[in-house]
Enzyme design. Structure first.
Site, PDB file in Angstrom:
ATOM      1  N   SER A 111       0.815  -1.076   0.201  1.00  0.00           N
ATOM      2  CA  SER A 111       0.043   0.034   0.122  1.00  0.00           C
ATOM      3  C   SER A 111       0.791   1.237   0.023  1.00  0.00           C
ATOM      4  CB  SER A 111      -0.988   0.075   1.129  1.00  0.00           C
ATOM      5  OG  SER A 111      -0.263  -0.193   2.385  1.00  0.00           O
ATOM      6  N   ALA A 114       1.858   2.042  -3.491  1.00  0.00           N
ATOM      7  CA  ALA A 114       0.867   2.269  -4.464  1.00  0.00           C
ATOM      8  C   ALA A 114       0.534   3.534  -4.136  1.00  0.00           C
ATOM      9  CB  ALA A 114      -0.244   1.396  -4.020  1.00  0.00           C
ATOM     10  N   ASP A 155       7.751  -3.134  -6.567  1.00  0.00           N
ATOM     11  CA  ASP A 155       6.412  -2.878  -5.948  1.00  0.00           C
ATOM     12  C   ASP A 155       6.055  -1.567  -6.904  1.00  0.00           C
ATOM     13  OD1 ASP A 155       8.289  -1.304  -4.691  1.00  0.00           O
ATOM     14  OD2 ASP A 155       7.970  -1.845  -2.838  1.00  0.00           O
TER      15      ASP A 155
END
Ligand code: PMV
Length: 323
Positions: A111, A114, A155
């Site tokens: 998260s 992101a 990521d």
């Protein structure tokens, strides 16, 4: 300049190659259906304001000129540093309010990365820059390194490009794999892993044994390349074998745990093609590759072993402007 944009970016699931990818080796990562959403609004006063209730950040404000300086609450660090890095290169004359919402911060689906991707993509849209994925990646990766000091960048690549990627440290190679989604069952251990800490522990564990560590990473690198071929051919038996083989090396690195081992063994006994931990290890999630016929049995076995099965779509679209 736009006044307001809404942007979303997917979380990620590491398929193969974790840890080795920090040290100049490849990995395979897929973007997941759990998405981070962010609203970016340009404000009149030169103030940065961050609302991230999922990570206990509410009513946090700071002068734009002070972004990245002084005390920053943990939950605001990634967003604030992303704003700072972006505006250092592409200044905005006003203030900015960033509001994020995810609801998946506990699973280790990335998260934080992101949220960096959302800020970077959102600011590019606000300023009408239309930055391409490579430029978005470079800016986002710079933020990851600034905050964590370490990390391969896999990521943020998943968050930006989406889909399933063959990815090399620092984005030296980012190859979208043209595949359909993978038949995976994802099991959560219930334990939150600290990635930076686990990377440090591996380095400590192998102090003075860099040759051995390099051999392990080379072997992981070789199996990731072979798994890439199996993946493209949708050869699930082959891919499952590479996953199992990868897990052996992760065990040798010392990053698996009893809980992960139990869940992985249970999934294999229930007929999974292969199963392994996903990510840094220590906790977070394990993944099992399954046939339609074994999916339920594998899921049940993971639950019996103490895991929580999470519904996770994979190979999903990357960052996008929602409005
Ligand atoms: O813990 P996660 O899911 O963020 O994965 C970490 C994977 C590592 O290879 C250990 C770190 C990295 O940045 O590649």
């Amino acid at each position: 300049m736009k006044e307001k944009v809404e942007v979303s970016a997917p979380g990620k699931l590491m398929l193969l190659g974790e840890h080795a990818v920090v040290y100049n080796r490849p990995c395979i990562v897929t973007a997941v259906g759990q998405r981070m959403h962010a609203t970016l609004e340009v404000t009149d006063e030169k103030i940065l304001s961050i609302e991230a209730p999922d990570v206990q950040v509410t009513g946090y404000t700071k002068l734009m000129s002070e972004a990245g300086k002084g005390e920053i609450p943990k939950g605001a660090r990634f967003v604030e540093m992303a704003v700072k890095n972006f505006t250092n290169q592409h200044p905005i004359p006003n203030g900015l309010r960033v509001t994020t919402r995810s609801g998946f911060s506990e699973f280790g689906f990335g998260s934080s990365s992101a949220s960096i991707v959302c800020v970077t993509k959102g600011l590019s849209e606000i300023l009408g820059l239309g930055l391409d994925n490579r430029s978005l990646f470079n800016l986002s990766y710079q933020t990851v390194l600034g905050v964590q000091g370490t990390g391969s960048g896999f990521d943020v690549a998943a968050g930006i490009y989406g889909g399933t990627l063959y990815f090399f440290t620092g984005g030296k190679e980012i190859e979208p794999l043209e595949i359909e989604s993978l038949p995976l069952v994802v099991g959560y251990t219930g334990i939150k892993a600290d990635t930076t800490e686990i990377i440090r522990e591996v380095a400590q564990r192998f102090e003075g044994q860099s040759q051995l560590l390099n051999i392990l990473y080379d072997q992981i690198s070789t199996l990731v390349k072979k798994a890439r071929v199996s993946l493209k051919l949708r050869d699930w038996t082959g891919l499952g074998d590479w996953m199992n083989y990868n897990q052996e090396f992760l065990t040798k690195l010392g990053v698996s745990s009893q809980k992960l081992d139990d869940m992985i063994a249970a999934a294999r006994r229930a007929g999974a093609f292969g199963a392994k931990l996903s990510g840094a290890g220590g906790g977070d999630c394990m993944i099992a590759l399954v046939a339609d016929e074994t999916r339920e049995k594998v899921a049940e076995a993971i639950i019996q072993a103490g895991g929580q099965v999470i519904n996770v779509d994979n190979n999903v679209e990357g960052a996008r402007i929602e409005s």
